[in-house]
Design an enzyme around this catalytic site. Structure first.
Site, PDB file in Angstrom:
ATOM      1  N   LYS A   1     -11.083  -3.743  -4.367  1.00  0.00           N
ATOM      2  CA  LYS A   1     -11.829  -2.512  -4.606  1.00  0.00           C
ATOM      3  C   LYS A   1     -10.884  -1.395  -5.026  1.00  0.00           C
ATOM      4  CE  LYS A   1     -12.987  -3.199   0.189  1.00  0.00           C
ATOM      5  NZ  LYS A   1     -13.847  -3.195   1.338  1.00  0.00           N
TER       6      LYS A   1
ATOM      7  N   LYS B   1      -4.990 -10.129  -6.853  1.00  0.00           N
ATOM      8  CA  LYS B   1      -6.296 -10.417  -6.238  1.00  0.00           C
ATOM      9  C   LYS B   1      -7.325  -9.362  -6.658  1.00  0.00           C
ATOM     10  CE  LYS B   1      -6.058  -7.825  -2.022  1.00  0.00           C
ATOM     11  NZ  LYS B   1      -6.225  -7.570  -0.655  1.00  0.00           N
TER      12      LYS B   1
ATOM     13  N   LYS C   1       0.836  -1.211   0.000  1.00  0.00           N
ATOM     14  CA  LYS C   1       0.000   0.000   0.000  1.00  0.00           C
ATOM     15  C   LYS C   1       0.866   1.255   0.000  1.00  0.00           C
ATOM     16  CE  LYS C   1      -4.425  -1.610   1.663  1.00  0.00           C
ATOM     17  NZ  LYS C   1      -5.485  -1.580   2.647  1.00  0.00           N
TER      18      LYS C   1
HETATM   19  P1  TYM Z   1     -10.805  -5.925   3.592  1.00  0.00           P
HETATM   20  O1  TYM Z   1     -11.809  -4.888   3.990  1.00  0.00           O
HETATM   21  O2  TYM Z   1      -9.779  -5.547   2.561  1.00  0.00           O
HETATM   22  O3  TYM Z   1     -11.514  -7.227   3.077  1.00  0.00           O
HETATM   23  C1  TYM Z   1     -12.560  -7.817   3.830  1.00  0.00           C
HETATM   24  C2  TYM Z   1     -12.531  -9.325   3.691  1.00  0.00           C
HETATM   25  O4  TYM Z   1     -12.615  -9.698   2.322  1.00  0.00           O
HETATM   26  C3  TYM Z   1     -11.569 -10.607   2.002  1.00  0.00           C
HETATM   27  N1  TYM Z   1     -11.146 -10.370   0.615  1.00  0.00           N
HETATM   28  C4  TYM Z   1     -10.989 -11.351  -0.272  1.00  0.00           C
HETATM   29  N2  TYM Z   1     -11.168 -12.689  -0.197  1.00  0.00           N
HETATM   30  C5  TYM Z   1     -10.958 -13.411  -1.312  1.00  0.00           C
HETATM   31  N3  TYM Z   1     -10.558 -12.870  -2.490  1.00  0.00           N
HETATM   32  C6  TYM Z   1     -10.360 -11.536  -2.606  1.00  0.00           C
HETATM   33  N4  TYM Z   1      -9.993 -11.006  -3.778  1.00  0.00           N
HETATM   34  C7  TYM Z   1     -10.581 -10.714  -1.469  1.00  0.00           C
HETATM   35  N5  TYM Z   1     -10.494  -9.373  -1.254  1.00  0.00           N
HETATM   36  C8  TYM Z   1     -10.839  -9.192   0.041  1.00  0.00           C
HETATM   37  C9  TYM Z   1     -10.439 -10.252   2.967  1.00  0.00           C
HETATM   38  O5  TYM Z   1      -9.554 -11.346   3.132  1.00  0.00           O
HETATM   39  C10 TYM Z   1     -11.223  -9.947   4.221  1.00  0.00           C
HETATM   40  O6  TYM Z   1     -11.523 -11.131   4.922  1.00  0.00           O
HETATM   41  N6  TYM Z   1      -7.637  -5.829   7.419  1.00  0.00           N
HETATM   42  C11 TYM Z   1      -8.936  -6.267   6.980  1.00  0.00           C
HETATM   43  C12 TYM Z   1     -10.105  -5.728   7.803  1.00  0.00           C
HETATM   44  C13 TYM Z   1     -10.054  -6.022   9.258  1.00  0.00           C
HETATM   45  C14 TYM Z   1     -10.294  -7.280   9.875  1.00  0.00           C
HETATM   46  C15 TYM Z   1     -10.201  -7.035  11.273  1.00  0.00           C
HETATM   47  C16 TYM Z   1     -10.573  -8.529   9.370  1.00  0.00           C
HETATM   48  C17 TYM Z   1      -9.825  -5.112  10.250  1.00  0.00           C
HETATM   49  N7  TYM Z   1      -9.916  -5.711  11.460  1.00  0.00           N
HETATM   50  C18 TYM Z   1     -10.399  -8.072  12.197  1.00  0.00           C
HETATM   51  C19 TYM Z   1     -10.759  -9.578  10.291  1.00  0.00           C
HETATM   52  C20 TYM Z   1     -10.671  -9.328  11.675  1.00  0.00           C
HETATM   53  C21 TYM Z   1      -9.129  -5.800   5.563  1.00  0.00           C
HETATM   54  O7  TYM Z   1      -8.568  -4.825   5.125  1.00  0.00           O
HETATM   55  O8  TYM Z   1     -10.078  -6.508   4.890  1.00  0.00           O
END
Ligand code: TYM
Length: 346
Positions: A215, A212, A129
């Site tokens: 968004k 991957k 990032k």
């Molecule tokens: P975030 O908001 O980027 O994504 C949310 C969830 O979606 C999954 N994900 C995917 N899974 C499969 N293929 C993809 N292309 C894909 N893109 C996104 C992510 O693995 C995630 O499960 N850091 C985290 C948010 C967070 C969090 C937490 C998650 C903050 N605190 C505590 C779990 C527990 C994040 O940025 O996810």
């Protein structure tokens, strides 16, 4: 009554969920895409009746890359509508907004004091990032982000964290923080484990199947948003990048494009990638069938979302109830942490 697909998938997850406290979260940064759904959200819905589930909209995380007022708030509301549209049941699941539960930022500081600069420097998400933002403002929050994420998880004594594959390293560092704290200050935190789906743990961009689906992709040609209309979903699948040898076979290393289609098809229908591969000899037919399977899966979600997003008052009420339930657990954990740290009581 649970929808058919939920019953079909549910049995696979039951064994993961005995007694289990589950927590997971999504950032309100832009529209939800298919990867979020297959990697995370759908498995929350499947698990919610067997687990004690806490599901957060982590708005404070989104501030690491935000400089406009109001954007995160609006995205938070839309994400809440999407959580309920996909089937999270407010009667059983605790759905909350991170900034409504101040214990997250309080515990985050303590997590920061139990993780090293070196550990945070090795996080690939920070490296990626910050590289993308070269020449722009790179906040300290982007660097210390994993400490806040550890706090999100540890506050709820979560046994399991259902996430996509890209969150693996974040769960590892959360475990390291919990283990370090427990050994320094006595048994305090449950050490959580990541749980990933069999298909859809890493949904790839349809135009660049080595990256991957995200968004934050530069163009949305390879990105399926949850609210895309059926015609654009089909168009994006028809244009998906594959390869030139024309053999439908699941091999992520050598055939990433075709394998991604098989993964998505398998995730959408509950079959294995190999079973799906056996049904097709032409890429074109596989692309259309995968697009159609996704359209059918999203159709009821989109209809329900359209109803929910118009009722801000109801969404706000559901989030207030969720925050109260979340605070009940979070404040007890934080009190335990302060006691074990031996801070002077107020
Ligand atoms: P975030 O908001 O980027 O994504 C949310 C969830 O979606 C999954 N994900 C995917 N899974 C499969 N293929 C993809 N292309 C894909 N893109 C996104 C992510 O693995 C995630 O499960 N850091 C985290 C948010 C967070 C969090 C937490 C998650 C903050 N605190 C505590 C779990 C527990 C994040 O940025 O996810």
């Amino acid at each position: 009554m649970r929808p058919n697909w939920q019953r079909a998938f549910g049995s696979r997850f039951v064994s993961l969920c005995q007694v289990t406290r589950v927590l997971s979260c999504i950032q309100p940064t832009g529209e939800m895409q298919l990867g979020n759904y297959f990697g995370a959200l759908r498995n929350w819905v499947i698990g919610q009746y067997e687990c004690d589930g806490f599901y957060g909209i982590v708005d404070l995380h989104a501030l690491t890359v935000t400089d406009q007022p109001g954007v995160v708030g609006q995205a938070t509301l839309e994400l809440a509508a999407m959580f309920f549209a996909v089937g999270l049941d407010p009667e059983v699941a605790t759905v909350f907004v991170q900034s409504h539960v101040p214990e997250h930022t309080q515990l985050s500081w303590i997590a920061e004091c139990n993780v090293s600069y070196g550990e945070l420097s090795r996080m690939t998400q920070f490296k990626d990032k910050s590289a993308k933002r070269e020449g722009e403002f790179i906040s300290a929050g982007l660097f210390s982000y994993p400490a806040l994420m550890a706090a999100d998880i540890l506050l709820y004594d979560a046994d399991e964290v259902p996430v996509g594959d890209d969150q693996r390293q974040h769960i590892e560092i959360t475990r390291d923080i919990a283990i370090r704290f427990n050994s320094r200050f006595g048994d305090t935190f449950v050490v959580p484990r990541a749980v990933m789906p069999r298909a859809g743990a890493r949904v790839m961009d349809l135009q660049d199947p080595t990256s991957k689906m995200s968004k934050s992709a530069a163009t949305d040609a390879g990105l399926i948003n949850m609210l895309d209309d059926p015609a654009s979903i089909l168009k994006k699948f028809k244009r998906a990048v594959t390869d030139s040898d024309n053999e439908v076979r699941y091999d992520r290393e050598h055939k990433p494009g075709v394998s991604n289609l098989l993964d998505i098809h398998a995730a959408a229908t509950g079959r294995t990638q190999q079973e799906v591969a056996g049904d097709y000899t032409q890429y074109g037919a596989l692309k259309v069938a995968t697009g159609e399977a996704v359209i059918e899966l999203l159709r009821p979600v989109q209809a329900r979302y359209a109803e929910l997003i118009d009722d801000r008052a109801q969404l706000a009420a559901l989030l207030r109830t969720g925050a109260e339930k979340a605070r009940g657990v979070a404040s007890a954990t934080l009190a335990r942490v302060y006691t074990n740290l031996g801070l002077l009581p107020a």
